[in-house]
Design an enzyme around this catalytic site. Structure first.
Site, PDB file in Angstrom:
ATOM      1  N   SER A 242      -0.028   9.134   3.492  1.00 45.69           N
ATOM      2  CA  SER A 242       0.705   8.053   4.146  1.00 45.69           C
ATOM      3  C   SER A 242       1.383   8.431   5.447  1.00 45.69           C
ATOM      4  O   SER A 242       1.948   7.562   6.121  1.00 45.69           O
ATOM      5  CB  SER A 242       1.725   7.463   3.179  1.00 45.69           C
TER       6      SER A 242
ATOM      7  N   TYR B 145       7.294  -1.107  -0.907  1.00 42.61           N
ATOM      8  CA  TYR B 145       6.259  -0.296  -0.269  1.00 42.61           C
ATOM      9  C   TYR B 145       4.879  -0.791  -0.688  1.00 42.61           C
ATOM     10  O   TYR B 145       4.567  -0.856  -1.869  1.00 42.61           O
ATOM     11  CB  TYR B 145       6.436   1.157  -0.684  1.00 42.61           C
ATOM     12  N   SER B 146       4.067  -1.125   0.285  1.00 36.75           N
ATOM     13  CA  SER B 146       2.735  -1.652  -0.013  1.00 36.75           C
ATOM     14  C   SER B 146       1.721  -1.117   0.984  1.00 36.75           C
ATOM     15  O   SER B 146       1.830  -1.352   2.199  1.00 36.75           O
ATOM     16  CB  SER B 146       2.738  -3.184   0.036  1.00 36.75           C
ATOM     17  N   ASN B 147       0.739  -0.408   0.490  1.00 35.15           N
ATOM     18  CA  ASN B 147      -0.323   0.097   1.354  1.00 35.15           C
ATOM     19  C   ASN B 147      -1.111  -1.027   2.012  1.00 35.15           C
ATOM     20  O   ASN B 147      -1.696  -0.840   3.079  1.00 35.15           O
ATOM     21  CB  ASN B 147      -1.257   1.001   0.555  1.00 35.15           C
TER      22      ASN B 147
ATOM     23  N   GLY C 148       3.476  11.993   2.531  1.00 35.93           N
ATOM     24  CA  GLY C 148       2.088  11.604   2.361  1.00 35.93           C
ATOM     25  C   GLY C 148       1.534  12.171   1.076  1.00 35.93           C
ATOM     26  O   GLY C 148       1.743  13.343   0.765  1.00 35.93           O
TER      27      GLY C 148
END
Length: 371
Positions: free
Chosen positions: A89, A183-185, A324
């Site tokens: 990330s 939090y959302s990818n 990440g």
């Protein structure tokens, strides 16, 4: 042959959870003859069972590398100094930087709806570009759909960005846009799609043109579909399956793409975050927007999130950067007070819960103790 995406489970990219769910104290095993950074890395490998760990610290032109454990459990080789790894990330900071450069050029507006750039993609026409970058859109996180109980099914699984968005949109929104933080990818998949639509170029090319080439980051890139090979030298990235460590260095990462597909090295990330926070990549107005934060909503005092950039308190001041995590590798990279930079890399993901504490302890020690 690549498998098609529908019906398959997607790997979860890293979040700030690992960055935040920790204390900054050095582990009890630290001694007067062992540096705090070394003690924290040793705790990761000796206590937590992570195969290997490395910290690359840059302090005003001086670089220090601290290592512990093994980069390859089969051969016993240590972490290569500044080897390649999958940065997860941390990719989000690169994507946010590209989008904010487009804002500075007048090609994107932060508070414009996504609908302006990607008509018909999202059912909720109120979601803005800022809300994507800030994780306040309410979009469901597509990587939460399915567990990682069969990593081998993911090894050659590619995805197109639109497919990932479709996965997320099978679920209702978590909340109305702008009313909460989660939090959302999915947010960064959409942000990457905006960058491609506005520029007419592949996101990997825009990252190269706008960030990696100007900064001389020769070992950092966003892989294209079908590029499964992690460049040498690199530590072996491990996934634990049925109690055994499995080599997961080489695999298809377009399932993560703009949310977590980046390949980099610790030295490159140190240079990137130093340049970013030093004003070399963004104009002052856009850097200020990036650092305009909201509470991260994870129950950790002081945790905040801006636009692709997280902030937490250290024992000596404030950390700006990102965590990440993607199959095989976990890392934490960023800048502390006085411009000191550090990237801590572990060659395992998922990691034991206790590893989060020691990873942040190593980061705090690197940025605050100077030892």
């Amino acid at each position: 042959m690549r498998k098609s995406l529908p019906g398959k489970r997607i790997v979860a990219c890293g979040t700030l959870v690992a960055l935040l769910a920790a204390t900054t104290a050095a582990p009890a095993s630290a001694t007067t003859t062992t540096s705090p950074v070394q003690a924290s890395l040793d705790a990761l490998t000796a206590q937590d069972g992570v195969p290997g760990a490395e910290a690359v610290i840059q302090d005003h032109g001086r670089t220090r590398v601290v290592r512990s454990g093994r980069g390859d459990v089969a051969t016993g080789k240590p972490f290569p100094r500044n080897g390649s790894f999958r940065a997860g990330s941390v990719t989000k900071t690169f994507v946010a930087t590209v989008v904010l450069q487009l804002v500075a050029e007048g090609r994107v507006k932060l508070d414009a709806p996504v609908e302006r750039y990607l008509p018909g993609l999202l059912p909720d026409k109120r979601i803005t570009v800022r809300q994507l970058l800030q994780h306040t859109s309410g979009l469901y996180n597509y990587t939460d759909d399915l567990p990682l109980n069969d990593p081998e099914s993911l090894r050659h699984l590619g995805a197109d960005p639109a497919e990932l968005v479709v996965m997320a949109l099978k679920h209702p929104p978590l909340f109305a846009p702008g009313t909460d933080w989660s939090y959302s990818n999915t947010n960064y998949i959409v942000a990457g799609m905006i960058a491609e639509r506005v520029t007419g170029h592949a996101l990997t090319d825009e990252i190269g043109r706008r960030i990696t080439r100007p900064l001389g980051l020769r070992d950092t890139y966003l892989p294209r579909r079908g590029d499964e090979k992690l460049p040498e030298p690199h530590a072996v990235g491990y996934v634990r399956v049925d109690g055994n460590l499995v080599d997961f260095s080489d695999y298809e990462t377009t399932m993560a793409w703009a949310a977590g597909g980046l390949v980099s090295t610790p030295a490159d990330l140190d240079r990137f975050y130093g340049a970013l926070l030093g004003g070399q990549l963004l104009r002052p107005a856009q850097l200020a927007e990036m650092q305009r934060t909201v509470p991260a909503g994870l129950g950790i005092p002081g945790a905040r999130y801006g636009l692709g950039l997280g902030s937490i308190p250290l024992s000596c001041g404030e950390f700006w950067g990102h965590e990440g995590g993607i199959l095989g590798f976990t890392n934490l990279a960023g800048v502390g007070p006085q411009g000191r930079r550090v990237t801590v890399v572990l060659n395992q993901n998922p990691t034991p819960a206790a590893a989060n504490q020691h990873m942040l302890a190593a980061t705090d020690a690197a940025l605050c103790s100077g030892k």
